[in-house]
Design a protein around this motif. Structure first.
Motif, PDB file in Angstrom:
ATOM      1  N   GLN B  52       0.818  -1.217   0.000  1.00  0.00           N
ATOM      2  CA  GLN B  52       0.000   0.000   0.000  1.00  0.00           C
ATOM      3  C   GLN B  52       0.852   1.266   0.000  1.00  0.00           C
ATOM      4  N   LEU B  53       1.984   1.188   0.681  1.00  0.00           N
ATOM      5  CA  LEU B  53       2.844   2.360   0.764  1.00  0.00           C
ATOM      6  C   LEU B  53       3.218   2.847  -0.629  1.00  0.00           C
ATOM      7  N   ALA B  54       3.582   1.905  -1.478  1.00  0.00           N
ATOM      8  CA  ALA B  54       3.959   2.253  -2.843  1.00  0.00           C
ATOM      9  C   ALA B  54       2.778   2.877  -3.581  1.00  0.00           C
ATOM     10  N   HIS B  56       0.266   4.394  -2.260  1.00  0.00           N
ATOM     11  CA  HIS B  56      -0.014   5.713  -1.704  1.00  0.00           C
ATOM     12  C   HIS B  56       0.841   6.768  -2.383  1.00  0.00           C
ATOM     13  N   LEU B  57       2.091   6.458  -2.537  1.00  0.00           N
ATOM     14  CA  LEU B  57       3.004   7.408  -3.156  1.00  0.00           C
ATOM     15  C   LEU B  57       2.600   7.674  -4.596  1.00  0.00           C
ATOM     16  N   LYS B  60      -0.965   9.210  -4.666  1.00  0.00           N
ATOM     17  CA  LYS B  60      -1.065  10.400  -3.812  1.00  0.00           C
ATOM     18  C   LYS B  60      -2.310  10.385  -2.940  1.00  0.00           C
ATOM     19  N   GLN B  61      -2.701   9.222  -2.517  1.00  0.00           N
ATOM     20  CA  GLN B  61      -3.745   9.187  -1.501  1.00  0.00           C
ATOM     21  C   GLN B  61      -3.631   7.935  -0.663  1.00  0.00           C
ATOM     22  N   THR B  62      -4.150   8.028   0.530  1.00  0.00           N
ATOM     23  CA  THR B  62      -3.936   6.965   1.505  1.00  0.00           C
ATOM     24  C   THR B  62      -5.219   6.255   1.918  1.00  0.00           C
ATOM     25  N   SER B 116       0.751  14.416   4.467  1.00  0.00           N
ATOM     26  CA  SER B 116       0.494  13.345   3.501  1.00  0.00           C
ATOM     27  C   SER B 116      -0.036  12.055   4.110  1.00  0.00           C
ATOM     28  N   LEU B 117      -0.349  12.070   5.364  1.00  0.00           N
ATOM     29  CA  LEU B 117      -0.805  10.814   5.940  1.00  0.00           C
ATOM     30  C   LEU B 117      -2.268  10.529   5.654  1.00  0.00           C
TER      31      LEU B 117
END
Lengths: 341, 341
Positions: B52-54, B56-57, B60-62, B116-117
């Motif tokens: 998910q981290l990738a 998200h980057l 551009k959303q979490t 950005s969290l």
DNA sequence: AAAATTGCCGGTAACGATTCCGGTAACGCT
DNA sequence: AGCGTTACCGGAATCGTTACCGGCAATTTT
């Protein structure tokens, strides 16, 4: 308004490379004072904030702790406050998920948080949880995890708990000292170790005082007010009804109180009552209800500290267990002999 | 145990490119059935979970909502439950941060979450909050935000609130109908619009019944039990003491109750009392306390729905405001005329 | 004067995934 | 035979940041 400035923007306008900007922003090493100053100033001006998402991906951590709790009643939210405090201090952000005492919900929440979102877990089990495979998965993925309050011996993990047996003992012993003879216990679901431990304390106190255990006085009951109300009504309808009740949670004690009042029985004279948790409402009702205090805030803090330690050290902490001590609070509902301690 | 498998691992063992793997995993297009099957099987076997981290980057959303609340008392945690429910449904995870009624803490929490969290915010202001620059920053960064419960007109944002004026009116009108003449109000901090609105309802009811406003009966008070207790003691020590009290929150009503009981005054005969929120404890105390119910769960759900809508649509929703209706609950503390409604 | 050290900086890879673009091979059609 | 189409796949860029390595110039050492 406008887009968030990145390190590239700074690099471009200053006509230097991103690596230099990056170093200027933190290293202080290997960077000319002049350049550094320029970078800092521009960063300030553009209101540059490093993109955490990128860092998360790079560092493979999010500095986020997943906290899973069965609900957010007074006691638990106090624990969460404790966790919050320590976590914030240590630079972690906390994600709280309520499982609503539901096994399925707990699984969903765990999955959600697990997929690289959080660095680890601080967990208190739901009443409903019988299998712990979803928790084991956390450990399989090598994510640190600390159990607190509602734990299970089925899991090999560091734990922070209350001395529940002691709590049960304190409450029961107190009732015995007040002269109560037939002491019933409103226990929680059998799945919950915490309730079994409290019951063990109850049994221990009876045994030490040579009181025979009466199985009819042992009631297993859901962790809520309504259930306890009905259970108490049944207890009071017995031929030889109990003359005291130890409810292993204040919510249940409140339910018991309602049933007792409905029967027009007087506390503490006709019947004694002791709850547990020191929920604020126990001080408000009439009569005030005796209870066993659990250091909730402290417990939360301790769990978080343990988690942080686990994060920072490599040693196996799965056998560690911190046990906090309960404290008896005597109020009107059980104080028959005035002047006694 | 072992490392989380990535798309590269699958690509390497199958000797195909990562792009193909990626497509096989979702597109279903442009990929041979055979290859697709092999990928799927290997993914299953390796227990592949997309990082998910990738994502998200990249995206551009979490898919995370930051929820900022002043504390986690019964009412607010019920609202949070409502938010949680809707958010989970919509595929969002919720991060709850307590500001502990502290302005500084609120700022820290907002900052933490902002970088950005989270994709956006659902916020209820702390008592202590006077400036809202930190909230405006959220809007400046173009992150969707919904205010709920404790809102402020200083912010141009979608809001979900209770009709607080109506609530104040209902409570006061009820006391008037019960024959009370000198009705005091325990109001909250002046900074809080919600408390001002409740007071307006109080004033409106007085006016409609041609009762003169007595400034001595208007008390501003912190949002907690102790403060209300002392404030009530002062009220009761007046030469011409009030014969009823409307506390704009149940916590404060409880404090008032304690002061009233201490003075050995009888509710509802000597003095009437109405609180607000329908906190469970108001049903437990003696006498039971009348209150104004706020649909907390519904309010939370509505706020979350509004947030989701805001995320998915591009239109400006800053002027939207949803107002929920309160409901009077009459209990012993104010029911002088039995049989009256 | 030659060699070594230092100060400063840039290029590149990497984190894990998606997506666009382009390329190749096979096939069918005229 | 030549062309276009289709099916399938790989390369490279991208997201924002850091870390490692190497290079160049200036300065110091021998």
């Amino acid at each position: 308004m406008e887009k968030q400035a990145t390190i590239k923007d700074i690099a471009r306008t200053l006509k230097i490379s991103t690596s230099t900007v990056s170093r200027a922003l933190r290293d202080t090493h290997d960077v000319k004072q002049e350049t550094r100053k320029a970078v800092m100033e521009l960063a300030e001006q553009l209101n540059y904030q490093p993109n955490q998402l990128a860092l998360h991906l790079l560092k493979k951590q999010t500095h986020t702790i997943g906290v899973i709790v069965p609900n957010l009643d007074f006691v638990i939210s106090t624990m969460v406050k404790g966790i919050d405090e320590v976590a914030l201090e240590a630079g972690y952000t906390v994600m709280v998920c309520q499982s609503n005492e539901s096994y399925g919900r707990e699984i969903v929440n765990t999955k959600r948080l697990m997929d690289s979102l959080v660095d680890g877990f601080i967990v208190s089990l739901s009443c409903d949880t019988m299998l712990v495979d979803h928790i084991k998965k956390i450990q399989d993925k090598n994510k640190p995890m600390v159990l607190f309050d509602r734990v299970t011996s089925a899991l090999n993990a560091p734990k922070v708990i209350l001395d529940n047996e002691e709590a049960g003992f304190l409450a029961t012993q107190h009732l015995i000292e007040q002269g109560y003879k037939r002491i019933a216990i409103l226990s929680g679901p059998k799945k919950l170790e915490l309730s079994n431990n409290r019951m063990e304390g109850y049994l221990k106190a009876l045994k030490q005082n040579n009181i025979k255990v009466d199985k009819d006085l042992i009631v297993y009951c859901d962790f809520n007010q309504d259930y306890a109300y009905f259970a108490t009504k049944e207890l009071l309808a017995m031929k030889r009804r109990p003359d005291a009740i130890f409810a292993i949670a204040d919510k249940m004690a409140i339910g018991a109180m309602l049933a007792i009042k409905e029967k027009k029985l007087n506390m503490p004279n006709d019947i004694g009552l002791v709850g547990m948790n020191n929920d604020p409402s126990t001080r408000l009702v009439t009569p005030t209800i005796s209870t066993v205090e659990m250091p909730a805030f402290e417990l939360g803090k301790t769990a978080a500290k343990m988690f942080i330690e686990m994060m920072h050290s490599d040693k196996d902490m799965n056998d560690e267990q911190i046990v906090l001590r309960p404290k008896l609070i005597i109020r009107e509902s059980s104080l028959k002999i005035v002047g006694s301690k």
